[in-house]
Design a protein around this motif. Structure first.
Motif, PDB file in Angstrom:
ATOM      1  N   GLU A  53       6.201  26.173   1.373  1.00 55.85           N
ATOM      2  CA  GLU A  53       7.207  25.110   1.345  1.00 55.85           C
ATOM      3  C   GLU A  53       6.933  24.152   0.176  1.00 55.85           C
ATOM      4  O   GLU A  53       5.914  24.290  -0.514  1.00 55.85           O
ATOM      5  CB  GLU A  53       7.193  24.374   2.683  1.00 55.85           C
ATOM      6  N   ALA A  54       7.839  23.187  -0.012  1.00 49.67           N
ATOM      7  CA  ALA A  54       7.679  22.214  -1.098  1.00 49.67           C
ATOM      8  C   ALA A  54       6.336  21.501  -0.949  1.00 49.67           C
ATOM      9  O   ALA A  54       5.965  21.089   0.152  1.00 49.67           O
ATOM     10  CB  ALA A  54       8.820  21.203  -1.048  1.00 49.67           C
ATOM     11  N   GLY A  55       5.612  21.411  -2.049  1.00 46.86           N
ATOM     12  CA  GLY A  55       4.335  20.699  -2.038  1.00 46.86           C
ATOM     13  C   GLY A  55       3.155  21.551  -1.623  1.00 46.86           C
ATOM     14  O   GLY A  55       2.016  21.061  -1.561  1.00 46.86           O
ATOM     15  N   ALA A  56       3.373  22.841  -1.361  1.00 46.35           N
ATOM     16  CA  ALA A  56       2.268  23.708  -0.921  1.00 46.35           C
ATOM     17  C   ALA A  56       1.259  23.958  -2.044  1.00 46.35           C
ATOM     18  O   ALA A  56       0.095  24.258  -1.778  1.00 46.35           O
ATOM     19  CB  ALA A  56       2.819  25.043  -0.413  1.00 46.35           C
ATOM     20  N   GLY A  57       1.724  23.857  -3.296  1.00 48.97           N
ATOM     21  CA  GLY A  57       0.794  24.063  -4.420  1.00 48.97           C
ATOM     22  C   GLY A  57       1.142  25.268  -5.277  1.00 48.97           C
ATOM     23  O   GLY A  57       0.332  25.701  -6.105  1.00 48.97           O
ATOM     24  N   LYS A  58       2.355  25.790  -5.135  1.00 46.70           N
ATOM     25  CA  LYS A  58       2.742  27.013  -5.853  1.00 46.70           C
ATOM     26  C   LYS A  58       2.760  26.772  -7.373  1.00 46.70           C
ATOM     27  O   LYS A  58       2.148  27.508  -8.139  1.00 46.70           O
ATOM     28  CB  LYS A  58       4.132  27.498  -5.367  1.00 46.70           C
ATOM     29  N   THR A  59       3.490  25.717  -7.770  1.00 52.10           N
ATOM     30  CA  THR A  59       3.578  25.419  -9.208  1.00 52.10           C
ATOM     31  C   THR A  59       2.211  25.026  -9.753  1.00 52.10           C
ATOM     32  O   THR A  59       1.825  25.417 -10.858  1.00 52.10           O
ATOM     33  CB  THR A  59       4.599  24.290  -9.446  1.00 52.10           C
ATOM     34  N   LEU A  60       1.463  24.286  -8.958  1.00 48.98           N
ATOM     35  CA  LEU A  60       0.133  23.859  -9.396  1.00 48.98           C
ATOM     36  C   LEU A  60      -0.752  25.081  -9.653  1.00 48.98           C
ATOM     37  O   LEU A  60      -1.496  25.116 -10.641  1.00 48.98           O
ATOM     38  CB  LEU A  60      -0.488  22.942  -8.334  1.00 48.98           C
ATOM     39  N   TYR A  96      -6.865  15.971  -6.959  1.00 48.43           N
ATOM     40  CA  TYR A  96      -6.280  14.791  -7.594  1.00 48.43           C
ATOM     41  C   TYR A  96      -6.996  13.556  -7.082  1.00 48.43           C
ATOM     42  O   TYR A  96      -7.262  13.445  -5.884  1.00 48.43           O
ATOM     43  CB  TYR A  96      -4.789  14.691  -7.241  1.00 48.43           C
ATOM     44  N   ARG A 121      -7.874  14.193  -3.388  1.00 46.81           N
ATOM     45  CA  ARG A 121      -7.108  15.094  -2.527  1.00 46.81           C
ATOM     46  C   ARG A 121      -7.180  16.513  -3.088  1.00 46.81           C
ATOM     47  O   ARG A 121      -6.868  16.748  -4.258  1.00 46.81           O
ATOM     48  CB  ARG A 121      -5.648  14.631  -2.491  1.00 46.81           C
ATOM     49  N   ALA A 147      -5.693  19.661  -3.740  1.00 47.99           N
ATOM     50  CA  ALA A 147      -4.328  20.202  -3.731  1.00 47.99           C
ATOM     51  C   ALA A 147      -4.324  21.731  -3.737  1.00 47.99           C
ATOM     52  O   ALA A 147      -3.369  22.359  -3.284  1.00 47.99           O
ATOM     53  CB  ALA A 147      -3.554  19.658  -4.930  1.00 47.99           C
ATOM     54  N   ARG A 160      10.385  29.665  -2.650  1.00 50.44           N
ATOM     55  CA  ARG A 160      10.372  29.105  -1.297  1.00 50.44           C
ATOM     56  C   ARG A 160      11.122  30.020  -0.353  1.00 50.44           C
ATOM     57  O   ARG A 160      11.131  29.807   0.842  1.00 50.44           O
ATOM     58  CB  ARG A 160      11.085  27.746  -1.293  1.00 50.44           C
ATOM     59  N   PRO A 187      -0.951  19.662 -14.112  1.00 49.22           N
ATOM     60  CA  PRO A 187      -0.184  18.444 -14.375  1.00 49.22           C
ATOM     61  C   PRO A 187      -0.919  17.170 -13.944  1.00 49.22           C
ATOM     62  O   PRO A 187      -1.757  17.203 -13.056  1.00 49.22           O
ATOM     63  CB  PRO A 187       1.094  18.635 -13.527  1.00 49.22           C
ATOM     64  N   GLY A 188      -0.553  16.067 -14.612  1.00 47.44           N
ATOM     65  CA  GLY A 188      -1.089  14.750 -14.251  1.00 47.44           C
ATOM     66  C   GLY A 188      -2.591  14.685 -14.413  1.00 47.44           C
ATOM     67  O   GLY A 188      -3.166  15.316 -15.305  1.00 47.44           O
TER      68      GLY A 188
HETATM   69  N1  LIG Z   1       1.329  15.277 -11.384  1.00 47.89           N
HETATM   70  C1  LIG Z   1       0.770  15.236 -10.154  1.00 47.89           C
HETATM   71  N2  LIG Z   1       0.151  14.116  -9.715  1.00 47.89           N
HETATM   72  C2  LIG Z   1      -0.424  14.063  -8.497  1.00 47.89           C
HETATM   73  N3  LIG Z   1      -0.438  15.082  -7.620  1.00 47.89           N
HETATM   74  C3  LIG Z   1       0.169  16.216  -7.993  1.00 47.89           C
HETATM   75  C4  LIG Z   1       0.802  16.362  -9.273  1.00 47.89           C
HETATM   76  N4  LIG Z   1       1.317  17.615  -9.353  1.00 47.89           N
HETATM   77  C5  LIG Z   1       1.003  18.229  -8.191  1.00 47.89           C
HETATM   78  N5  LIG Z   1       0.315  17.390  -7.372  1.00 47.89           N
HETATM   79  C6  LIG Z   1      -0.225  17.706  -6.039  1.00 47.89           C
HETATM   80  O1  LIG Z   1      -0.134  19.098  -5.841  1.00 47.89           O
HETATM   81  C7  LIG Z   1       0.606  19.379  -4.663  1.00 47.89           C
HETATM   82  C8  LIG Z   1       1.374  20.656  -4.877  1.00 47.89           C
HETATM   83  O2  LIG Z   1       2.439  20.443  -5.817  1.00 47.89           O
HETATM   84  P1  LIG Z   1       3.305  21.650  -6.386  1.00 47.89           P
HETATM   85  O3  LIG Z   1       4.246  21.069  -7.388  1.00 47.89           O
HETATM   86  O4  LIG Z   1       2.416  22.731  -6.837  1.00 47.89           O
HETATM   87  O5  LIG Z   1       4.092  22.131  -5.079  1.00 47.89           O
HETATM   88  P2  LIG Z   1       5.071  23.368  -4.946  1.00 47.89           P
HETATM   89  O6  LIG Z   1       4.526  24.231  -3.865  1.00 47.89           O
HETATM   90  O7  LIG Z   1       5.296  24.012  -6.265  1.00 47.89           O
HETATM   91  O8  LIG Z   1       6.407  22.676  -4.436  1.00 47.89           O
HETATM   92  P3  LIG Z   1       7.926  22.916  -4.889  1.00 47.89           P
HETATM   93  O9  LIG Z   1       8.377  24.144  -4.167  1.00 47.89           O
HETATM   94  O10 LIG Z   1       8.628  21.672  -4.444  1.00 47.89           O
HETATM   95  O11 LIG Z   1       7.940  23.076  -6.390  1.00 47.89           O
HETATM   96  C9  LIG Z   1       1.452  18.152  -4.413  1.00 47.89           C
HETATM   97  O12 LIG Z   1       1.712  17.943  -3.054  1.00 47.89           O
HETATM   98  C10 LIG Z   1       0.557  17.054  -4.935  1.00 47.89           C
HETATM   99  O13 LIG Z   1      -0.397  16.696  -3.948  1.00 47.89           O
END
Ligand SMILES: Nc1ncnc2c1ncn2[C@@H]1O[C@H](COP(=O)(O)OP(=O)(O)OP(=O)(O)O)[C@@H](O)[C@H]1O
Length: 330
Positions: free
Chosen positions: A52-59, A23, A31, A33, A223, A69-70
């Motif tokens: 954990e939250a923000g680790a990148g699973k959904t990404l 990103y 960054r 991700a 999680r 996304p984004g």
């Molecule tokens: N739309 C976006 N804009 C900017 N950065 C993003 C965006 N979506 C994800 N990221 C980056 O990707 C990282 C991982 O996000 P992601 O949603 O994959 O986390 P996660 O592991 O699925 O967390 P959760 O368990 O809370 O869903 C975020 O910390 C952020 O740095």
């Protein structure tokens, strides 16, 4: 075991190599991700992706679906579907279609269902679009799918509206839609976290049975490491956009090798003392350590600050990203 089986016979359903997503950052370096994700999932295999939250699973899930996304950008990486390289899924020239070959289930089923269409119409629309079946055939297949996900009185439910369904029923309908076109891979992104514990268990039992029965590859994102202990064949731990451990379930729960995995296990075991023992004092250095976990790691050493660890094989089908993996947890 995914990697061993792959070498012996057929290709995995999905294989990711060096998948990296970044990103942009205002006034700074982008960054990263997701950093160099390597992951393969076989037919009939359920892989648990934990972090954990923000680790990148959904990404990671969205990158597979070609829906980053984004303003995130795929920096590099390759993806194979059933052994054939695919540049991006869902593009006009791609043989792999999201929703048909790769399906995703998310946590709020009601948001996935169209409130102004009956359950039957929504399932048949997907079937007719992807499988090009006629109306009657599609309706028959929709009925079969409702039976497969154990919805009581499926003939009547075909004509039900989404608001008439309980949360668990709505999630079953979403699973029916996801599996209706015989996908190779199904991704469940925290799909049961909003359900109460009993219903969550029923839905996960059903999901697991369908994955085994239909030979679908599944990525179960959560999680909650406890969920993976019950349902997954393999556990992949994601920390700050990197895979830090990848192991068969039994080997992982018998002896996690990465210090972060041990911390997750301490939370899983509700062990305050274990958690305290594996929680590091803050790192007193201005420079970012090369290992992404070093700041929180009780085992860090100067090498962790200077040199990023690679994800390396430590046993057949088992990989860990750590210079000083854990041998045994007291
Ligand atoms: N739309 C976006 N804009 C900017 N950065 C993003 C965006 N979506 C994800 N990221 C980056 O990707 C990282 C991982 O996000 P992601 O949603 O994959 O986390 P996660 O592991 O699925 O967390 P959760 O368990 O809370 O869903 C975020 O910390 C952020 O740095």
């Amino acid at each position: 075991m995914a990697l061993a089986r792959t070498i012996e016979n057929e290709a995995p359903v999905i294989a990711l190599r060096n998948l990296t997503v970044a990103y942009p950052r205002y006034g700074g370096e982008p960054r990263t991700a997701l950093a160099g994700i390597d992951l393969a999932i076989d037919a009939g295999e359920m892989v648990g992706l934990v972090g954990e939250a923000g680790a990148g699973k959904t990404l990671l899930a969205r990158t597979i679906m070609d829906a980053i996304p984004g303003d995130g950008r795929l920096v590099c990486g390759e993806m194979d579907y059933r052994g054939a390289p695919i540049s991006r899924i869902g593009r006009d020239d791609s043989p792999v279609r999201p929703g048909r070959d790769i399906a995703m289930i998310v946590s709020n089923p009601r948001n996935e269902l169209n409130p102004v269409l009956t359950v039957g119409t929504q399932i048949t629309n997907v079937i007719r679009h992807h499988l090009r079946l006629g109306k009657a055939e599609a309706r028959e297949r929709a009925l079969q799918m409702l039976r497969a996900v154990a919805i009581p009185d499926p003939e009547r439910r075909l004509d039900a509206w989404p608001h008439e369904l309980s949360g668990g029923m709505a999630q079953r309908v979403v699973i029916a839609i996801a599996l209706a076109c015989n996908p190779g891979l199904v991704i469940s992104d925290d799909a049961t976290s909003a359900l109460d514990v009993t219903v969550q268990r029923q839905v996960l039992d059903l999901f697991k049975a369908l994955v085994e029965d239909k030979g679908v590859a599944a990525l179960l994102i959560t999680r909650d490491i406890a969920v993976t202990a019950h349902y997954c064949d393999r556990i992949v731990i994601l920390y700050d956009g990197e895979v830090v451990e990848d192991a068969p379930r039994k080997a992982f729960f018998d002896r996690p090798h990465h210090p972060y995995s041990v911390l997750l296990m301490a939370a899983f075991a509700h062990s305050v003392s274990l958690r305290r023992q594996w929680t590091a004092a803050p790192l007193k250095t201005a420079a970012s350590p090369a290992c992404r976990f070093a700041e929180r790691c009780v085992r860090r050493q100067p090498r962790c600050i200077a040199e990023a660890p690679a994800l390396r094989d430590v046993a057949p089908g088992r990989r860990v990203r750590c210079h000083f993996p854990v041998e045994a947890v007291a």
